[in-house]
Design a protein around this motif. Structure first.
Motif, PDB file in Angstrom:
ATOM      1  N   MET A 183       0.273  -1.610  -5.569  1.00 27.52           N
ATOM      2  CA  MET A 183      -0.670  -1.795  -4.456  1.00 27.52           C
ATOM      3  C   MET A 183      -1.904  -0.916  -4.637  1.00 27.52           C
ATOM      4  O   MET A 183      -3.026  -1.335  -4.358  1.00 27.52           O
ATOM      5  CB  MET A 183       0.000  -1.470  -3.111  1.00 27.52           C
ATOM      6  N   MET A 184      -1.720   0.308  -5.119  1.00 28.12           N
ATOM      7  CA  MET A 184      -2.869   1.211  -5.314  1.00 28.12           C
ATOM      8  C   MET A 184      -3.826   0.618  -6.349  1.00 28.12           C
ATOM      9  O   MET A 184      -5.038   0.653  -6.195  1.00 28.12           O
ATOM     10  CB  MET A 184      -2.407   2.597  -5.759  1.00 28.12           C
ATOM     11  N   LYS A 185      -3.242   0.082  -7.406  1.00 29.40           N
ATOM     12  CA  LYS A 185      -4.054  -0.515  -8.472  1.00 29.40           C
ATOM     13  C   LYS A 185      -4.826  -1.721  -7.929  1.00 29.40           C
ATOM     14  O   LYS A 185      -6.031  -1.862  -8.156  1.00 29.40           O
ATOM     15  CB  LYS A 185      -3.101  -0.961  -9.600  1.00 29.40           C
ATOM     16  N   THR A 246       4.735   3.667   7.419  1.00 25.10           N
ATOM     17  CA  THR A 246       4.003   2.723   6.573  1.00 25.10           C
ATOM     18  C   THR A 246       2.525   2.595   6.943  1.00 25.10           C
ATOM     19  O   THR A 246       1.687   2.379   6.063  1.00 25.10           O
ATOM     20  CB  THR A 246       4.702   1.336   6.614  1.00 25.10           C
ATOM     21  N   VAL A 247       2.204   2.718   8.226  1.00 24.96           N
ATOM     22  CA  VAL A 247       0.806   2.523   8.638  1.00 24.96           C
ATOM     23  C   VAL A 247      -0.139   3.506   7.909  1.00 24.96           C
ATOM     24  O   VAL A 247      -1.150   3.075   7.342  1.00 24.96           O
ATOM     25  CB  VAL A 247       0.670   2.608  10.180  1.00 24.96           C
ATOM     26  N   PRO A 248       0.175   4.800   7.847  1.00 28.22           N
ATOM     27  CA  PRO A 248      -0.736   5.698   7.096  1.00 28.22           C
ATOM     28  C   PRO A 248      -0.831   5.323   5.611  1.00 28.22           C
ATOM     29  O   PRO A 248      -1.880   5.513   4.998  1.00 28.22           O
ATOM     30  CB  PRO A 248      -0.098   7.087   7.257  1.00 28.22           C
ATOM     31  N   TYR A 252      -4.273   4.530   3.658  1.00 33.40           N
ATOM     32  CA  TYR A 252      -4.638   5.186   2.385  1.00 33.40           C
ATOM     33  C   TYR A 252      -5.093   4.143   1.355  1.00 33.40           C
ATOM     34  O   TYR A 252      -6.003   4.384   0.571  1.00 33.40           O
ATOM     35  CB  TYR A 252      -3.446   5.985   1.855  1.00 33.40           C
ATOM     36  N   LEU A 253      -4.460   2.963   1.407  1.00 35.99           N
ATOM     37  CA  LEU A 253      -4.839   1.893   0.471  1.00 35.99           C
ATOM     38  C   LEU A 253      -6.141   1.202   0.884  1.00 35.99           C
ATOM     39  O   LEU A 253      -6.687   0.400   0.132  1.00 35.99           O
ATOM     40  CB  LEU A 253      -3.726   0.827   0.409  1.00 35.99           C
ATOM     41  N   GLY A 254      -6.602   1.486   2.108  1.00 28.55           N
ATOM     42  CA  GLY A 254      -7.796   0.799   2.626  1.00 28.55           C
ATOM     43  C   GLY A 254      -7.461  -0.621   3.070  1.00 28.55           C
ATOM     44  O   GLY A 254      -8.336  -1.481   3.139  1.00 28.55           O
ATOM     45  N   LEU A 255      -6.191  -0.861   3.413  1.00 25.80           N
ATOM     46  CA  LEU A 255      -5.774  -2.186   3.864  1.00 25.80           C
ATOM     47  C   LEU A 255      -5.504  -2.156   5.376  1.00 25.80           C
ATOM     48  O   LEU A 255      -5.275  -1.082   5.952  1.00 25.80           O
ATOM     49  CB  LEU A 255      -4.504  -2.633   3.125  1.00 25.80           C
TER      50      LEU A 255
END
Ligand code: FAQ
Length: 330
Positions: A183-185, A246-248, A252-255
């Motif tokens: 997901m980060m990628k 999970t929300v934070p 962090y992923l900008g999603l």
């Protein structure tokens, strides 16, 4: 403590229990582990077979949505990681079938019940995995939800289940991290990749929340299972913890979590969030999810295609035993 929880059918008050049942409940309350050959109420045994069996089936059926992507992984490294993860799930299924067999049911019987649609597996695996980003979202959300449920189960009252959980949890945390790494990628990639990541989150968010089971007021087994320490937490309790964790991570992923009602609630120290669509959940449980027929069909086919191999193994084991002691061959 759980004001909303319904009384499980057949659940006995202390006064209604026999002396044997009271002594058993006392052992549970003291935190003792129950081992396979020890006396246990029939309801305890049946509940364990139902839960551990469903859990084992989930691990096995759960290989299908990810197995689907092994040949399409974008790099050799990603392919090797995904392959290892899917193999881990097979191992988890086998630990759990073994734990279940200690309760007097055979693996073949469990398989028959699954294949006949008489035993469940987790609703989540009836949803499709449409893009590579789904491999990220499955690891992050589905394994994340699985860990949230399974970490407390390491302390469950039935010894073999508890020990299986300890091994499984070690591997699940690697699974969750590999999903989040994908997901980060994706989320920091091209606009098209970020869109795929957001789309995967949009589709898998509510099905992941459903993994924890119906809300406490509709959970028929929770009260009894919690008093026997087969379950350590209520469904809503774990769902809340999952959302809070999970929300934070999504931020962090900008999603964006696909829930306009999602809001931090200072008083309860957690997020307020929208419940999943429970009619969809029950529809999936009834066999009408997007992939139910495919998933069960794939498992039945694998079982039938593997018959010659199982027969060969049994024949070989018989011959080997006969060579050691001729009487064992009869
Ligand atoms: N899906 O009274 P409750 C994984 C059924 S992790 C399908 O609340 P209970 C790892 C429930 O069976 C996923 N059915 O039930 C992995 C009951 O029906 P029944 C597996 C569901 O048992 C990751 C009815 O609804 N984890 O696979 C679901 O107290 C990635 C009433 O519900 C476990 O199994 C559902 N989501 O609580 C693998 C953990 N929820 O049996 C590959 C252990 C409820 O009367 C890739 N299990 N139902 O016909 C548990 O903790 C519990 O069994 C719950 C349900 C919490 C799932």
């Amino acid at each position: 403590m759980y004001a909303q929880m319904v009384k499980s059918e057949g659940m006995k008050s202390r006064d209604e229990m026999s002396a044997e049942e009271q002594a058993f409940q006392d052992r549970i309350d003291r935190g003792e582990k129950i081992e396979p050959k020890e006396w246990m109420p029939e309801g305890y045994r049946k509940t364990l077979i139902r839960q551990i069996g469903q859990h084992a089936h989930s691990e096995i059926v759960g290989q299908l949505p990810e197995g689907n992507w092994i040949t399409r992984a974008p790099t050799l490294e990603r392919k090797a990681i995904l392959l290892a993860k899917v193999q881990d799930e097979a191992g988890h299924g086998l630990y759990l079938y073994s734990a279940c067999e200690t309760l007097g049911v055979t693996r073949d019987e469990l398989m028959e019940l699954l294949h006949a649609g008489k035993m469940k597996y987790s609703s989540i695996f009836n949803y499709p995995t449409l893009t590579w980003a789904d491999m990220g979202a499955v690891g992050w959300l589905v394994d994340g939800a699985a860990i949230m449920n399974q970490v407390p189960l390491q302390r469950t009252s039935y010894g073999p289940y508890s020990r299986a959980m300890i091994r499984i949890c070690k591997e699940e945390s690697f699974h969750q991290r590999q999903g989040y790494a994908i997901m980060m990628k994706m989320a920091s990639g091209t606009p098209a990749q970020k869109k795929m990541a957001q789309d995967a989150l949009n589709r898998l968010w509510y099905p992941s929340l459903m993994m924890f089971g119906p809300s406490d007021k509709d959970s028929v087994h929770s009260a009894q299972s919690m008093s026997w320490k087969i379950k350590m937490n209520s469904n809503d309790e774990l769902r809340q913890k999952f959302v809070d964790q999970t929300v934070p991570q999504a931020e962090y992923l900008g999603l964006t979590v696909p829930d306009p009602a999602l809001k931090w609630n200072e008083d309860k120290g957690g997020y307020d969030f929208s419940e999943p669509d429970w009619s969809e959940f029950y529809d999936v449980l009834a066999g009408n999810g997007p992939c139910n027929k495919d998933r069960l069909g794939a498992r039945v086919k694998a079982w039938e295609d593997g018959a010659w191999f199982r027969d060969g193994l049994v024949a070989h084991a018989r011959k080997a035993a006969a060579r050691r002691t001729p009487a064992a061959a009869e």
